[in-house]
Write an enzyme that holds these catalytic residues in place. Sequence first.
Site, PDB file in Angstrom:
ATOM      1  N   ASP A  12       0.852  -1.194   0.000  1.00 10.93           N
ATOM      2  CA  ASP A  12       0.000   0.000   0.000  1.00 10.93           C
ATOM      3  C   ASP A  12       0.889   1.245   0.000  1.00 10.93           C
ATOM      4  OD1 ASP A  12      -2.269  -1.573   0.157  1.00 10.93           O
ATOM      5  OD2 ASP A  12      -2.552  -1.268   2.312  1.00 10.93           O
ATOM      6  N   LYS A  39      -6.645  -6.897   1.451  1.00 11.52           N
ATOM      7  CA  LYS A  39      -7.706  -7.347   2.359  1.00 11.52           C
ATOM      8  C   LYS A  39      -7.407  -8.740   2.898  1.00 11.52           C
ATOM      9  CE  LYS A  39     -11.016  -4.428   0.024  1.00 11.52           C
ATOM     10  NZ  LYS A  39     -10.805  -3.293   0.917  1.00 11.52           N
ATOM     11  N   GLY A  40      -6.816  -9.577   2.045  1.00  6.78           N
ATOM     12  CA  GLY A  40      -6.483 -10.929   2.493  1.00  6.78           C
ATOM     13  C   GLY A  40      -5.455 -10.900   3.607  1.00  6.78           C
ATOM     14  N   ASN A  42      -4.462  -8.468   5.504  1.00  5.86           N
ATOM     15  CA  ASN A  42      -4.944  -7.787   6.722  1.00  5.86           C
ATOM     16  C   ASN A  42      -5.815  -8.719   7.564  1.00  5.86           C
ATOM     17  OD1 ASN A  42      -3.740  -5.455   5.734  1.00  5.86           O
ATOM     18  ND2 ASN A  42      -5.639  -4.617   4.895  1.00  5.86           N
ATOM     19  N   GLY A 213     -20.322   1.429   9.260  1.00  6.21           N
ATOM     20  CA  GLY A 213     -19.489   2.598   9.556  1.00  6.21           C
ATOM     21  C   GLY A 213     -19.739   3.101  10.959  1.00  6.21           C
ATOM     22  N   ASP A 237      -6.714   6.871  10.373  1.00  7.80           N
ATOM     23  CA  ASP A 237      -6.698   6.201   9.068  1.00  7.80           C
ATOM     24  C   ASP A 237      -7.653   5.006   9.156  1.00  7.80           C
ATOM     25  OD1 ASP A 237      -6.126   4.819   6.753  1.00  7.80           O
ATOM     26  OD2 ASP A 237      -3.954   4.745   7.056  1.00  7.80           O
ATOM     27  N   THR A 239      -8.183   2.759   6.937  1.00  8.52           N
ATOM     28  CA  THR A 239      -7.766   1.596   6.152  1.00  8.52           C
ATOM     29  C   THR A 239      -7.634   0.362   7.058  1.00  8.52           C
ATOM     30  OG1 THR A 239      -6.457   3.122   4.820  1.00  8.52           O
ATOM     31  CG2 THR A 239      -6.065   0.780   4.462  1.00  8.52           C
ATOM     32  N   GLY A 242     -12.256  -2.485   8.534  1.00  6.74           N
ATOM     33  CA  GLY A 242     -13.185  -3.586   8.241  1.00  6.74           C
ATOM     34  C   GLY A 242     -12.478  -4.933   8.288  1.00  6.74           C
ATOM     35  N   ASP A 243     -11.248  -4.975   7.812  1.00  2.00           N
ATOM     36  CA  ASP A 243     -10.482  -6.235   7.839  1.00  2.00           C
ATOM     37  C   ASP A 243     -10.210  -6.659   9.277  1.00  2.00           C
ATOM     38  OD1 ASP A 243     -10.367  -6.141   5.053  1.00  2.00           O
ATOM     39  OD2 ASP A 243      -8.501  -4.997   5.077  1.00  2.00           O
TER      40      ASP A 243
HETATM   41  O1  RIB Z   1      -9.112  -3.117   3.242  1.00  2.00           O
HETATM   42  C1  RIB Z   1      -7.930  -2.362   3.146  1.00  2.00           C
HETATM   43  C2  RIB Z   1      -7.057  -2.882   2.063  1.00  2.00           C
HETATM   44  O2  RIB Z   1      -7.732  -2.709   0.832  1.00  2.00           O
HETATM   45  C3  RIB Z   1      -5.743  -2.153   1.900  1.00  2.00           C
HETATM   46  O3  RIB Z   1      -4.720  -2.686   2.691  1.00  2.00           O
HETATM   47  C4  RIB Z   1      -5.489  -2.228   0.414  1.00  2.00           C
HETATM   48  O4  RIB Z   1      -4.427  -3.058   0.078  1.00  2.00           O
HETATM   49  C5  RIB Z   1      -6.792  -2.693  -0.207  1.00  2.00           C
HETATM   50  O5  RIB Z   1      -6.705  -3.958  -0.673  1.00  2.00           O
END
Ligand code: RIB
Length: 294
Positions: A12, A39-40, A42, A213, A237, A239, A242-243
């Site tokens: 990323d 996503k995988g 994470n 959210g 952040d 990012t 959700g993962d």
């Molecule tokens: O869900 C977040 C992820 O989505 C990020 O790490 C990015 O790589 C995208 O795949």
Amino acid sequence: MKVLNFGSLNLDYVYAVDHMVTPGETLSSGGMQTFCGGKGLNQSIALAKAGAEVFHAGLVGDGGDILLDVCRNAGVNSDYISRVEGPCGHTIIQVDRNGQNCILLYGGANRKVTEEYVNQVLANFHSGDILLLQNEINLLDYIIKRAYEKKLTIILNPSPYNEALKSCDFNKVSMFLLNEVEGAQVTGQPEPEEILEELRRLYPDAKIILTLGSAGAVYQDAKVQYRQSIFPVKAVDTTAAGDTFTGYFIASILEGMSVPDGLRMAARASSVAVSRAGAAASIPLRREVDEYNI
Ligand code: RIB
């Protein structure tokens, strides 16, 4: 019972911006950092940090050593991760001053999954094992088909939503974890209650976790519905929030926790992730989740 996560691994490239760049605009960023994500990856890291044993399968390309290292350091079994020629999957992520992001995804190695590789990996898993999937790799329809034949329990995070998902047989999925945008895309319904109703109608035997959210999350199965609020934090952040939720919730199931307790732990973990920068790097350890003062 083993857990296999067959999913993406990304580099990323994260740019700090005042606001998301708009069409025709050239915008200077306030800084750039490279993080490990996908996503995988994470979700595997969230599972491992929550205390679960998880096997990750997926493909890395040039410069992918760091992705393997991050998995191993977090305790993810990386025996089934393979290397292919060409670039790794990567993203360009803008994070604005409110911690919101927007993500441009390049599939790279993640899109080089072959049927032979799928068969090789699945040969190590058997009836009753859990298979976790997202939608950042190719051949998802094939993986679902083969895993179902082998009687694996399939958990799907249909993210990001795109046309490829239409070739997947969702009737083979035991649990969906998705956000309200993906829920609307899957069902064609705009509101959370309608999304849940339509998912129940379409897939009556599946368990559903819909994340909303700032409005929290809802769990729904054939008999019960549970709601979970967020734990408010200052967003740095979002990012991988959700993962983190997904990995922690699945870990709670493996531990035999009740659904409300699992939702609560996942929401706490997700809040911690939101308060930190990066994807995999923002995912907290179980101890940090338990001790976090929110
Ligand atoms: O869900 C977040 C992820 O989505 C990020 O790490 C990015 O790589 C995208 O795949």
